[in-house]
Design a protein around this motif. Sequence first.
Motif, PDB file in Angstrom:
ATOM      1  N   ASN A 116      25.780   5.087  33.599  1.00 30.03           N
ATOM      2  CA  ASN A 116      24.337   4.988  34.992  1.00 30.03           C
ATOM      3  C   ASN A 116      25.175   4.096  35.976  1.00 30.03           C
ATOM      4  O   ASN A 116      24.740   3.979  37.222  1.00 30.03           O
ATOM      5  CB  ASN A 116      23.052   4.387  34.183  1.00 30.03           C
ATOM      6  N   GLN A 145      20.662  13.548  36.759  1.00 32.89           N
ATOM      7  CA  GLN A 145      20.789  12.285  35.728  1.00 32.89           C
ATOM      8  C   GLN A 145      19.038  11.931  35.127  1.00 32.89           C
ATOM      9  O   GLN A 145      18.890  11.271  33.883  1.00 32.89           O
ATOM     10  CB  GLN A 145      20.530  12.058  37.189  1.00 32.89           C
ATOM     11  N   ASN A 189      18.809  10.915  30.988  1.00 29.38           N
ATOM     12  CA  ASN A 189      18.381   9.125  30.696  1.00 29.38           C
ATOM     13  C   ASN A 189      17.691   9.468  30.027  1.00 29.38           C
ATOM     14  O   ASN A 189      16.649   8.735  29.074  1.00 29.38           O
ATOM     15  CB  ASN A 189      18.167   8.930  32.100  1.00 29.38           C
TER      16      ASN A 189
END
Length: 548
Positions: free
Chosen positions: A367, A450, A454
């Motif tokens: 990240n 993303q 995550n």
Amino acid sequence: MEIDVQSLVFLFVGGLGIFLLGIKYMGDGLQKIAGERLKDILDKFTSNPFMGVLAGIVVTILLQTSTGTTVLTVGLVNAGFMTLRQSIGVIMGANIGTTVTAFIIGIKIEEYALPILAVGALMIFFLKSKKAANIGQAIFGFGALFYGLDLMGNGLEPLRDVQAFHELTVDMSSNPILGVVVGTLFTVVVQSSSATIGILQSLMAEGAIELQAALPVLFGDNIGTTITAILASIGATVAARRAALTHVIFNIIGTVLVLLIIGPYTQFIGYIQEQLTLNAEMTIAFAHGIFNFSNTFIQFPFIGGLAYLVTKIIPGEDSVVKYQPTHLDPIFIQQSPSVALQQSKEEVIRMGQYAHKGLEETSLFLNNHQTKHAEAALQVENALNKLDREITDYLVQLSSSSLSDFESAKHSTLIDSVRDIERMGDHFENIVELIQYKISNKISFTAQAQIDINEMFDLTVLTVKQAIQALDKDDREIALQVVQQENQIDKMERTFRKKHIIRLNEGLCSGASGIVFVDILSNLERIGDHSLNIVEEVLGEKSPEAVH
């Protein structure tokens, strides 16, 4: 006499370049010949500071750079293989080892430099053996070192007739601190104390500088070489900064001590030069060697004080992980196998907690792309490999003891769990490498990709944490939660893979980003599998499809 400035500059700069190349080539060749033994020497032969000094000398002679030894040492301290006290011994030894280059230069075999270069080149290009090529590289570097020195000497020769340079050397003779500053700054610029000392030897050989002016410059070179380690430690770990600071303090203390007796020391070196009929180069080599040896001898008893000082100046934890097991005592294997089994379990739990930490660091790296998180994750992975070997060896020894049926089952669970935890490390190492590939190739994920990755990462991190808790507490309830979450991870992997294919078909993402994305999903899914393996050992119901 008119000086050809262009020739002076070209010969000096070209000679310096070849000299630096020679040192690097010789060091790289010797390092390849020694292979992994360099790390083994530092790892195994630093049981106490005195052995650390000897190891530092040997490794620096092989690497031909004290900075290289310091960097290796920092890595081992960082990893928990070596204590700060042991590392100080190695750094002291590195200072002695780096004087060998000056002695090599003092041999004065410049006239044979070109034949030596030719032998090295022939070995590199015409011998098929890798070992022979490595030896050839070291020989080529040795020849280049002398050829570069010869060119530098030719370039520096006219300086003895330059009035301004003569005045500078007179100033350095009467003001040693000026000489120290000149030596320090020059080494900072060149980034190699071996090179600046080589230049000093050439200047003295050409009669451009007297011994009284040369010695303070020599001491400045020793301080300047520590700047490389400082630059390398900026933004690095606590251990790296402490090792770099130790190097600086050690050399500054040595320089201050010798400046207090600079007059007698200069007379002493002059006496040795006269008695042994040394050439200029060898005189500087002896001055360098005696200085570093004496500095180590004087400061060696105060290693504990140095360690205390740098720890106070730079507070914090030395390393992310400790590689060495903390619970495995061989004495319990014979005297109390049940205690040994419990100790093994404690170590396995500690190993599992490291795996959880490594996965967390990997997620952070994904990240924010900060290299400190990648380094921390890779440190953990190395620790897992080390602990895997140590715990497995301990459990194998324990298997020959008399264990009850219940203890035997527990023993088997621990052996399997160790392997599963070690494999988790392999998978998050793969993910770190995929992220590094993503960064270096400027690959980007879509916003949805993303979010998806995550979400799967968070669930996998939680699942690993709970799997270790279930193993630690023999908790069936937590184990069942892990089984449920692992099924969810499997579903996520399939769902997110399909979503990726849709994005790819719609042209929303590139093929390269898709490969990285899918490979990260796959590695996370495998980590989930290993978490499942651990809890099914706890539940006592290993299913064939759970084994990976």
